[in-house]
Design a protein around this motif. Structure first.
Motif, PDB file in Angstrom:
ATOM      1  N   ILE A 230      -0.733  14.959  -5.684  1.00 22.57           N
ATOM      2  CA  ILE A 230      -1.770  15.049  -5.709  1.00 22.57           C
ATOM      3  C   ILE A 230      -2.836  14.671  -6.957  1.00 22.57           C
ATOM      4  CG2 ILE A 230      -4.229  15.387  -4.691  1.00 22.57           C
ATOM      5  CD1 ILE A 230      -3.017  16.534  -2.768  1.00 22.57           C
ATOM      6  N   ASN A 334       2.739   9.914  -1.688  1.00 22.14           N
ATOM      7  CA  ASN A 334       2.315  10.290   0.276  1.00 22.14           C
ATOM      8  C   ASN A 334       3.295  10.528   1.208  1.00 22.14           C
ATOM      9  OD1 ASN A 334       2.064   9.356   2.783  1.00 22.14           O
ATOM     10  ND2 ASN A 334      -0.200   7.311   2.201  1.00 22.14           N
ATOM     11  N   VAL A 337       3.184  14.677   0.315  1.00 25.05           N
ATOM     12  CA  VAL A 337       1.902  15.329   0.648  1.00 25.05           C
ATOM     13  C   VAL A 337       2.185  15.176   2.059  1.00 25.05           C
ATOM     14  CG1 VAL A 337      -0.566  15.240   0.555  1.00 25.05           C
ATOM     15  CG2 VAL A 337       0.207  14.736  -1.397  1.00 25.05           C
ATOM     16  N   GLN A 338       2.409  14.117   2.902  1.00 25.69           N
ATOM     17  CA  GLN A 338       2.169  14.439   4.410  1.00 25.69           C
ATOM     18  C   GLN A 338       2.773  15.205   5.544  1.00 25.69           C
ATOM     19  OE1 GLN A 338       0.699  11.521   7.735  1.00 25.69           O
ATOM     20  NE2 GLN A 338       0.604  10.459   5.249  1.00 25.69           N
ATOM     21  N   TYR A 353      -6.017  13.088  -0.427  1.00 24.59           N
ATOM     22  CA  TYR A 353      -5.410  12.230  -1.550  1.00 24.59           C
ATOM     23  C   TYR A 353      -5.843  10.529  -1.098  1.00 24.59           C
ATOM     24  CZ  TYR A 353      -1.008   9.538  -1.983  1.00 24.59           C
ATOM     25  OH  TYR A 353      -0.071   9.200  -2.968  1.00 24.59           O
TER      26      TYR A 353
END
Length: 454
Positions: A230, A334, A337-338, A353
């Motif tokens: 991030i 992405n 993080v997800q 984000y």
């Protein structure tokens, strides 16, 4: 070949995801047509001002800065599908109104500014909700593929949208492009309505529950594995991803090209981006941190070289690998993080984000436009590449210090870089985890209850 296709597009076998991908593809083709026509319109109305172009781009993303965290809170409290129907309907209505203004021939520069701001509000609500909604469309084992295909859909639109807009700008002029793009933008409303809510993979939701933004921020603050991507994407998203400003200025001001040539530059970037997106479709697990950092390093290098392209053809050629590593980086960050977040925090974490990746665009776009106007468009591109490379180096140093690992360069028998983990001083007994315990820091993924967990 059939096995490869089955692996690459396996999420499309899920009816709800197939509807989602179809609606997004149709809408995004229209959105990229609209953005391409809008950039050209701004340059015409402003007398080729990179500063005005940067201002419009900034206004599109100011709402992301202000509203995204609130939108993530909505995503964790309420029905994401219904929120997406409302946000896409609002976007379509405002897009149609602006297209009619352009078609009437009375549009002025300030009208474009206002339209960019209003459409940005709809996007600020829709984007984080949509990011979190993908995890409800497919089961956990298909999530990496579904996320990668979403990125591929986005970049298919980035290829076809600007290319189509470039042709239509020459054939139908600007008003015709706006009218066609607005018709396409309504597609997701119908595809969301056709989905079967009973087939969604949802977690238990308490409508009106707390779901506080501050709790989501505290959750991320305790997670180094989330903080690093991030933080890195905050810098790269703000400085390195300003292609809507730099490519339009590069085509018209630096290379004295027409709208079709501008569309070609954007298409070259998107072709590389599509390759980067498809490269991630075979991913089945959470991407490693060094793979994400490596993509950031290569993106910075290629963007830097674009700034020194001597002519249009070389710039177009260099934009292909730049596009590849831009989306491979964005997609990898992405996914990291997800796929590493607990489901009850997913909306708020993805909103954060989106905030750092897209919400910082007003700052970066304004700065890029100002820099290009005072120091030349090419310098705004190579400087962005340099900053992106520096951010990746900083992330690498941060990760090595946090993990205690070391990079070792070996020349013989062949050049390579090796990662050395610190040797344990003594074996440490690890207590057995309860069967139903949640371990958010672990890399493997598993489904918990009726939702998606880590």
């Amino acid at each position: 070949m059939r096995a490869v296709l089955n692996t690459t597009f396996r999420s499309l076998r899920v009816p709800n995801y197939r509807l989602f991908a179809t609606g997004q593809l149709v809408k995004l083709v229209g959105v990229w047509m609209m953005f391409t026509a809008q950039d050209w319109l701004v340059l015409e109305l402003s007398g080729n001002s990179p500063g005005a172009l940067g201002m419009v781009t900034a206004l599109q993303f100011v709402p992301v800065m202000v509203l995204t965290l609130w939108s993530g809170r909505l995503a964790d409290r309420y029905d994401k599908r219904k929120l997406l129907i409302a946000a896409n309907a609002a976007f379509a209505v405002f897009a149609v109104l602006f297209a009619l203004l352009v078609a009437a021939g009375v549009v002025e520069l300030w009208h474009v500014f206002v339209a960019a701001l209003i459409l940005g509000i709809a996007n600020a609500v829709e984007t984080p909700v949509r990011q979190a909604f993908v995890s409800e469309l497919v089961e956990l084992r298909l999530l990496p593929n579904a996320l990668a295909l979403s990125a591929a859909t986005f970049n298919c639109a980035r290829i076809s949208g600007p290319a189509l807009a470039g042709v239509l700008l020459a054939v139908l002029s600007t008003p015709g492009v706006f009218l066609i793009s607005t018709v396409l933008s309504v597609a997701p409303v119908f595809t969301y309505l056709r989905m079967r809510p009973a087939d969604l993979h949802r977690t238990d939701r308490r409508a009106g529950g707390s779901a506080r933004v501050i709790d989501g921020l505290r959750y991320v603050g305790k997670r180094h594995d989330l903080l690093l991507p991030i933080g890195m994407m905050a810098v790269i998203g703000m400085i390195g991803f300003n292609f809507p400003v730099t490519l339009a200025s590069l085509a018209k001001i630096e290379f004295h090209a027409g709208p079709s040539s501008f569309g070609l530059l954007t298409t070259c970037l998107a072709i590389g981006s599509l390759g980067g997106a498809l490269a991630g479709t075979r991913r089945r697990t959470r991407p490693g941190v060094y793979k994400v950092i490596g993509a950031a390093l290569l993106f910075g290098v290629f963007e830097f070289t674009v700034g020194f392209a001597p002519n249009f053809a070389v710039a177009a050629l260099l934009l292909v690998p730049t596009g590849f590593f831009s989306i491979y980086l964005a997609q990898g960050a992405n996914h990291r993080v997800q796929m590493g977040v607990d489901p009850e925090f997913r909306g708020r974490v993805m909103a954060l984000y989106v905030l750092v990746f897209l919400g910082t665009t007003p700052i970066g776009a304004t700065l890029s436009g100002w820099w290009g106007e005072h120091f030349g468009v090419p310098s705004s591109i190579w400087a962005a590449g340099l900053v992106s490379f520096a951010a990746a180096v900083g992330a690498l140093i941060w990760q090595l210090r946090a993990s205690g690992e070391k990079l070792r360069v070996e020349v013989r028998p062949r050049p390579r870089i090796r990662l050395e983990s610190p040797a344990a001083a003594a074996p440490v007994a690890v207590p057995e985890q309860p069967r139903n315990s949640s371990r958010p820091h672990a890399e493997p993924l598993a489904r918990s209850g009726s939702g998606v967990g880590v």
